[in-house]
Design a protein around this motif. Structure first.
Motif, PDB file in Angstrom:
ATOM      1  N   VAL A  66       7.796   6.094   1.060  1.00  0.00           N
ATOM      2  CA  VAL A  66       7.197   5.054   0.133  1.00  0.00           C
ATOM      3  C   VAL A  66       6.612   3.426   0.514  1.00  0.00           C
ATOM      4  O   VAL A  66       6.454   3.660   2.129  1.00  0.00           O
ATOM      5  N   PHE A  67       5.188   3.738   0.401  1.00  0.00           N
ATOM      6  CA  PHE A  67       4.375   2.865   0.214  1.00  0.00           C
ATOM      7  C   PHE A  67       4.801   1.071   0.589  1.00  0.00           C
ATOM      8  O   PHE A  67       4.869   0.725  -0.660  1.00  0.00           O
ATOM      9  N   THR A  68       4.893   0.712   1.370  1.00  0.00           N
ATOM     10  CA  THR A  68       5.030  -1.284   1.161  1.00  0.00           C
ATOM     11  C   THR A  68       4.230  -2.294   2.025  1.00  0.00           C
ATOM     12  O   THR A  68       3.119  -1.627   2.338  1.00  0.00           O
ATOM     13  N   VAL A  69       4.823  -2.905   1.988  1.00  0.00           N
ATOM     14  CA  VAL A  69       3.739  -4.393   2.172  1.00  0.00           C
ATOM     15  C   VAL A  69       4.289  -5.213   2.693  1.00  0.00           C
ATOM     16  O   VAL A  69       5.648  -5.453   1.930  1.00  0.00           O
ATOM     17  N   ALA A  70       3.322  -5.970   3.627  1.00  0.00           N
ATOM     18  CA  ALA A  70       3.961  -7.207   3.817  1.00  0.00           C
ATOM     19  C   ALA A  70       3.054  -8.183   3.630  1.00  0.00           C
ATOM     20  O   ALA A  70       1.536  -8.120   4.204  1.00  0.00           O
ATOM     21  N   THR A  71       2.422  -9.121   3.174  1.00  0.00           N
ATOM     22  CA  THR A  71       1.694  -9.565   2.151  1.00  0.00           C
ATOM     23  C   THR A  71       1.298 -10.655   3.319  1.00  0.00           C
ATOM     24  O   THR A  71       0.093 -12.089   3.979  1.00  0.00           O
ATOM     25  N   ASN A  72       2.310 -11.735   4.535  1.00  0.00           N
ATOM     26  CA  ASN A  72       1.991 -12.174   5.730  1.00  0.00           C
ATOM     27  C   ASN A  72       2.521 -12.065   7.451  1.00  0.00           C
ATOM     28  O   ASN A  72       3.599 -11.502   6.608  1.00  0.00           O
ATOM     29  N   PRO A  73       2.666 -12.143   8.243  1.00  0.00           N
ATOM     30  CA  PRO A  73       2.169 -11.866   9.207  1.00  0.00           C
ATOM     31  C   PRO A  73       4.098 -12.037   9.530  1.00  0.00           C
ATOM     32  O   PRO A  73       4.669 -13.312   8.627  1.00  0.00           O
ATOM     33  N   GLY A  74       5.133 -11.157   9.672  1.00  0.00           N
ATOM     34  CA  GLY A  74       6.408 -11.497   9.502  1.00  0.00           C
ATOM     35  C   GLY A  74       7.191 -12.293   8.780  1.00  0.00           C
ATOM     36  O   GLY A  74       8.407 -11.502   8.525  1.00  0.00           O
ATOM     37  N   ALA A  75       6.649 -11.952   7.590  1.00  0.00           N
ATOM     38  CA  ALA A  75       7.088 -11.636   6.048  1.00  0.00           C
ATOM     39  C   ALA A  75       8.091 -10.058   5.757  1.00  0.00           C
ATOM     40  O   ALA A  75       7.613  -9.304   6.748  1.00  0.00           O
ATOM     41  N   PRO A  76       9.060  -9.748   5.325  1.00  0.00           N
ATOM     42  CA  PRO A  76       9.664  -8.743   4.862  1.00  0.00           C
ATOM     43  C   PRO A  76       8.313  -7.882   4.610  1.00  0.00           C
ATOM     44  O   PRO A  76       8.275  -8.001   3.554  1.00  0.00           O
ATOM     45  N   ALA A  77       8.560  -6.058   4.867  1.00  0.00           N
ATOM     46  CA  ALA A  77       7.796  -5.504   3.846  1.00  0.00           C
ATOM     47  C   ALA A  77       8.454  -4.915   2.556  1.00  0.00           C
ATOM     48  O   ALA A  77       9.616  -4.896   3.081  1.00  0.00           O
ATOM     49  N   GLY A  78       8.452  -4.587   1.631  1.00  0.00           N
ATOM     50  CA  GLY A  78       8.516  -3.965   0.363  1.00  0.00           C
ATOM     51  C   GLY A  78       8.031  -3.009  -0.428  1.00  0.00           C
ATOM     52  O   GLY A  78       6.857  -3.237  -0.127  1.00  0.00           O
ATOM     53  N   PRO A  79       8.424  -2.716  -1.134  1.00  0.00           N
ATOM     54  CA  PRO A  79       7.122  -1.895  -2.233  1.00  0.00           C
ATOM     55  C   PRO A  79       6.153  -2.561  -2.392  1.00  0.00           C
ATOM     56  O   PRO A  79       6.092  -3.773  -3.416  1.00  0.00           O
ATOM     57  N   LEU A  80       5.183  -1.784  -3.474  1.00  0.00           N
ATOM     58  CA  LEU A  80       4.308  -2.076  -3.630  1.00  0.00           C
ATOM     59  C   LEU A  80       4.360  -3.635  -4.990  1.00  0.00           C
ATOM     60  O   LEU A  80       4.361  -4.760  -5.140  1.00  0.00           O
ATOM     61  N   ASN A  81       4.742  -3.130  -5.716  1.00  0.00           N
ATOM     62  CA  ASN A  81       4.799  -3.684  -6.704  1.00  0.00           C
ATOM     63  C   ASN A  81       6.341  -4.233  -6.862  1.00  0.00           C
ATOM     64  O   ASN A  81       6.622  -5.322  -7.702  1.00  0.00           O
TER      65      ASN A  81
END
Length: 539
Positions: free
Chosen positions: A399-414
């Motif tokens: 699964v490709f995941t992202v966290a938009t800000n440092p320290g924020a939890p990662a989750g699926p792109l959409n």
């Protein structure tokens, strides 16, 4: 279709940009393309007052284009040019043709997977679909060889498991009938019937039964020949021979005839004697013959087979009994083979996992590098690999995941990224994954939404990079992106005689300057906007 009366478009290699005011019909163009490609989407595409809507799309296929394999598999003509045609009737019926041959929507969808990629904020067919992330990572990792080894190991493991399961079922079945098998084999081995023996015994029995009825007459005939005929003919021959020298040749012919008759008579006597010898039998032999014949036929009835099939049945039952006797050893060997297959699969799947993890690290770094120019240098992209149920393609979920800000939890792109962030994530990811996809058309639907200035310029440059050696179509509201296009198309809506229609026209340099100025300034195009448009276009 809808607000399009008739429209012919010839998109070019490179970056094709489509611009126009909101509501001009840009999304309808994508709906029309999706319709001819068999995509799920808007069901009604028939313009008001028309009986049907029709879309045709033509694609050039290179020698190694994957669409060729889809066409061949579907039994459709394989040519350098691929012509798709689909009609939507007023009543909702849809009909499709591929190279002038009728085909199903499913074939269109399979072809579309090799022809076109659509990327946008609401696209669940491409990068936003987690089910495809493992495949995308494998392409990036160039894992075809490792995938092939894992699939082969999975098939070998499945075959070993089936063989063991079959052997265990057969062993259990044979164990349940072990007493029957041993008794039946012992009975058949004791009797030991031979192929064709039933017919031979039956013939012998009939012969012995009939022998007594005819033997007496044959014996009387033999006695008549030996005691009467032979003596009389011998006497006649001696008498004639005694007077032959005085008969001046008159008895020569009768003498010769009698000599011949004596020879024939001798053969007749010998034949009768031989027949009598053949008819001579021991009554005990008849009893033994009948006893064996009845035993063979009784055993055949017991097993519900023909008597001649008893030897084959005996061989079959002996084989099953032999498998029963060595069943434990066979099952042990099959279990060992399954353990070996498990180990081979574990090794292949483990090597594939290691390859994926290495590729995931490289992909994460590459995407991070791409995010910086898109003003997302603080965002974190991560490819997560988790253990999954084993299968032909390994035992990994990707699964490709992202966290938009440092320290924020990662989750699926959409689920994590906002509209503008999501667009930039998709573009960065696509730039990293696009190598080796020549021949496929990529469509980006307003992927630059929510960005502007230098970020929009960075988006446009990456779209132009993706279009090198291929074809990219971009629906955009960004003048920076539009200015970087190799070909510019304007979508416009007009009303005539109370009927709204949409048109798409290619723009020459002057018209393109006007359109980009409009995108910069809005309804009122100023000299400053024209100057800014020229700066974007020509630097």
């Amino acid at each position: 279709m809808l607000i399009i009366d008739r429209l012919d478009l010839a998109f070019q290699p490179g970056l094709n940009v489509l611009t126009g005011e909101t509501g001009a019909g840009k999304s309808i163009l994508l709906d029309a393309l999706g319709f001819v490609l068999g995509w799920r989407g808007r069901a009604e595409l028939v313009r008001c007052g028309a009986d049907q809507g029709e879309v045709l799309a033509e694609f050039d296929l290179g020698p190694d284009h994957p669409a060729r394999a889809v066409l061949a598999d579907a039994g459709l003509p394989v040519e350098d040019s691929l012509l798709l045609r689909r009609v939507n009737a007023r009543d909702g019926r849809k009909t499709a043709w591929v190279n002038d041959r009728r085909c199903s929507g499913e074939v269109l969808r399979r072809l579309s997977e090799t022809l076109v990629e659509l990327h946008g904020q609401h696209d669940d067919r491409g990068l936003l679909n987690p089910r495809g992330h493992r495949h995308l990572l494998d392409d990036f990792a160039e894992a075809s060889e490792a995938l092939g080894a894992t699939r082969a190991a999975w098939r070998a493991r499945a075959e070993a498991a089936r063989a063991l399961q079959k052997a265990e079922a057969e062993f259990a079945e044979m164990r349940a009938e072990e007493d029957f098998l041993r008794h039946a084999v012992g009975e058949l081995d004791a009797l030991a019937p031979a192929p064709g023996e039933d017919a031979e015994l039956d013939a012998a029995r009939r012969r012995m039964q009939g022998a007594e009825k005819i033997r007496a007459d044959i014996q009387r005939a033999g006695e008549a020949l030996s005691d009467g005929a032979e003596r009389a003919m011998g006497d006649a021959l001696r008498w004639l021979e005694g007077v032959a020298d005085r008969a001046e040749g008159g008895v020569d012919a009768p003498v010769a005839a009698l000599e011949r008759a004596m020879v024939e008579l001798g053969e007749a006597v010998s034949g009768v004697e031989a027949c009598l010898d053949g008819l001579r039998f021991d009554p005990g032999e008849l009893e033994a013959t009948e006893e064996r014949l009845f035993a063979i036929r009784g055993l055949a009835r017991k097993h519900n087979v023909q008597p001649d099939a008893l030897p084959e049945l005996a061989e079959s039952l002996r084989g099953r009994l032999g498998r029963l006797d060595r069943g434990a050893d066979d099952i042990s060997a099959l279990r060992s083979a399954l353990n070996d297959a498990d180990a081979a699969y574990d090794a292949a799947a483990g090597a594939l996992t290691a390859l994926r993890r290495d590729a995931a690290s490289r992909l994460d770094r590459a995407v991070t590098t791409e995010l910086a120019p898109l003003k997302m240098e603080r965002a974190v992209f991560a490819t997560q690999i988790a253990e999954a149920d084993p299968g032909p393609e390994g035992r990994d979920d990707v699964v490709f995941t992202v966290a938009t800000n440092p320290g924020a939890p990662a989750g699926p792109l959409n689920k994590i990224a906002s509209g503008g962030e999501l667009s930039r994530f998709l573009l960065a990811l696509k730039v990293c994954l696009a190598e080796g996809e020549a021949g496929r058309t990529m469509i980006f639907d307003e992927i630059d939404r929510g960005v502007g200035g230098a970020t929009a310029d960075a988006v446009g440059r990456r779209l132009a990079q993706l279009s090198e050696g291929g074809q990219v179509l971009v629906v955009t509201h960004s003048p920076q992106v539009a200015a970087l296009g190799a070909h510019h198309w304007q979508v416009a809506k007009s009303v005539r005689d109370d009927e709204t229609t949409s048109t798409v026209v290619p723009l020459d340099p002057a018209a393109r300057e006007d359109e980009i100025a409009r995108m910069l300034a809005g309804d009122t195009v100023t000299d400053e906007a024209r100057a800014a448009a020229r700066a974007l276009l020509y630097g």
